[in-house]
Design a protein around this motif. Structure first.
Motif, PDB file in Angstrom:
ATOM      1  N   ARG A  11       3.729  -1.501  -5.964  1.00  0.00           N
ATOM      2  CA  ARG A  11       4.471  -1.334  -4.707  1.00  0.00           C
ATOM      3  C   ARG A  11       4.472  -2.679  -4.016  1.00  0.00           C
ATOM      4  O   ARG A  11       3.472  -3.120  -3.464  1.00  0.00           O
ATOM      5  CB  ARG A  11       3.786  -0.268  -3.849  1.00  0.00           C
TER       6      ARG A  11
ATOM      7  N   GLY B  34       8.586   3.462   1.466  1.00  0.00           N
ATOM      8  CA  GLY B  34       7.947   4.742   1.186  1.00  0.00           C
ATOM      9  C   GLY B  34       6.669   4.599   0.383  1.00  0.00           C
ATOM     10  O   GLY B  34       6.301   3.510  -0.049  1.00  0.00           O
ATOM     11  N   GLN B  35       6.013   5.736   0.212  1.00  0.00           N
ATOM     12  CA  GLN B  35       4.721   5.780  -0.492  1.00  0.00           C
ATOM     13  C   GLN B  35       4.854   6.334  -1.901  1.00  0.00           C
ATOM     14  O   GLN B  35       3.852   6.440  -2.614  1.00  0.00           O
ATOM     15  CB  GLN B  35       3.728   6.641   0.299  1.00  0.00           C
ATOM     16  N   SER B  36       6.079   6.725  -2.314  1.00  0.00           N
ATOM     17  CA  SER B  36       6.244   7.258  -3.668  1.00  0.00           C
ATOM     18  C   SER B  36       7.580   6.819  -4.234  1.00  0.00           C
ATOM     19  O   SER B  36       8.500   6.446  -3.506  1.00  0.00           O
ATOM     20  CB  SER B  36       6.128   8.783  -3.674  1.00  0.00           C
TER      21      SER B  36
ATOM     22  N   ARG C  51       2.840   8.309  -6.746  1.00  0.00           N
ATOM     23  CA  ARG C  51       2.498   8.295  -5.319  1.00  0.00           C
ATOM     24  C   ARG C  51       1.442   7.217  -5.087  1.00  0.00           C
ATOM     25  O   ARG C  51       0.438   7.159  -5.784  1.00  0.00           O
ATOM     26  CB  ARG C  51       1.964   9.657  -4.900  1.00  0.00           C
ATOM     27  N   PHE C  52       1.703   6.372  -4.107  1.00  0.00           N
ATOM     28  CA  PHE C  52       0.774   5.317  -3.726  1.00  0.00           C
ATOM     29  C   PHE C  52       0.039   5.761  -2.460  1.00  0.00           C
ATOM     30  O   PHE C  52       0.677   6.097  -1.466  1.00  0.00           O
ATOM     31  CB  PHE C  52       1.530   4.007  -3.450  1.00  0.00           C
ATOM     32  N   ASP C  53      -1.289   5.791  -2.502  1.00  0.00           N
ATOM     33  CA  ASP C  53      -2.071   6.117  -1.312  1.00  0.00           C
ATOM     34  C   ASP C  53      -1.929   4.997  -0.294  1.00  0.00           C
ATOM     35  O   ASP C  53      -1.530   3.868  -0.630  1.00  0.00           O
ATOM     36  CB  ASP C  53      -3.553   6.314  -1.671  1.00  0.00           C
ATOM     37  N   GLU C  54      -2.255   5.279   0.937  1.00  0.00           N
ATOM     38  CA  GLU C  54      -2.184   4.284   2.012  1.00  0.00           C
ATOM     39  C   GLU C  54      -2.972   3.039   1.617  1.00  0.00           C
ATOM     40  O   GLU C  54      -4.125   3.126   1.195  1.00  0.00           O
ATOM     41  CB  GLU C  54      -2.741   4.872   3.314  1.00  0.00           C
TER      42      GLU C  54
ATOM     43  N   GLU D 229      -2.604   1.221  -0.965  1.00  0.00           N
ATOM     44  CA  GLU D 229      -2.659   1.047  -2.424  1.00  0.00           C
ATOM     45  C   GLU D 229      -1.353   0.419  -2.897  1.00  0.00           C
ATOM     46  O   GLU D 229      -0.267   0.865  -2.526  1.00  0.00           O
ATOM     47  CB  GLU D 229      -2.867   2.416  -3.078  1.00  0.00           C
ATOM     48  N   ASP D 230      -1.454  -0.630  -3.729  1.00  0.00           N
ATOM     49  CA  ASP D 230      -0.233  -1.259  -4.239  1.00  0.00           C
ATOM     50  C   ASP D 230      -0.110  -1.169  -5.759  1.00  0.00           C
ATOM     51  O   ASP D 230       0.855  -1.654  -6.329  1.00  0.00           O
ATOM     52  CB  ASP D 230      -0.127  -2.714  -3.768  1.00  0.00           C
TER      53      ASP D 230
END
Length: 191
Positions: free
Chosen positions: A96, A102-104, A131-134, A136-137
């Motif tokens: 990411r 967005g996160q996903s 899905r990327f957690d807060e 998380e890249d």
């Protein structure tokens, strides 16, 4: 973070009556009979093994979501006149970048069975939502494709006659970026 999902790959058929049963490679491997020959090669297509979204000029700050097929493994079984049954595992890394919204992100990748260095026999496209957690890249996943069935002309037809090729579904611009040799790797600069 590693996770696994199991996908079914539709059975290949050249004629209506030529469909294999619903056996997995694991159950077939319990047979005492060895393969009639080597398994098909399993590989990622160079032009499609990575995906980089770029919004604007090619610069790190314009990179959105990325994906890369890191490894491809397969296991197969066949003997007598039975079709080749193969399982496939894909290790994938997803990123990411600074321009990602967005996160996903839902990516699409394909699995194709080909006659070696020739025509595509069958191709199927699979979605994978990452899905990327807060904060998380990067996310790493292993995808499993179970029971790819490859019909053989007769019992002398070995797996060497076929290839299993994987890659991302890409735009023409993304393919051109890959062919240019430029890279924004998921783990660049990391230990």
């Amino acid at each position: 973070m590693f996770s696994s999902s199991v996908r079914s790959f539709a059975a290949l058929a050249f004629a209506a009556g030529l469909l294999s049963g619903c056996q997995s490679v694991s159950s077939v491997l319990e047979s005492p009979e060895p393969n009639a020959g080597p398994c098909p090669s399993a590989l990622s297509l160079y032009d499609a093994h990575r995906l980089v979204e770029i919004d604007g000029e090619v610069a790190y700050e314009n990179v959105g979501f990325t994906g890369e097929i890191l490894a491809v493994r397969s296991l197969c079984s066949y003997y007598g006149e039975r079709p080749i049954l193969a399982n496939l595992e894909l290790d994938m890394g997803f990123g990411r970048g600074p321009a990602a919204n967005g996160q996903s992100r839902t990516y699409e990748y394909f699995v194709a069975v080909t006659r070696r260095d020739s025509a595509v026999i069958h191709k199927e496209v699979f979605p994978i939502t990452v899905r990327f957690d807060e904060g998380e890249d990067r996310v790493y996943l292993t995808e499993t494709i179970d029971a790819i069935s490859i019909p053989r002309a007769d019992e002398t037809t070995s797996g060497l006659n076929f290839e299993i090729i994987v890659g991302f579904e890409l735009t023409p611009e993304q393919i051109a970026f890959n062919r240019s040799g430029q890279r924004f790797r998921v783990a660049a600069g990391q230990d």
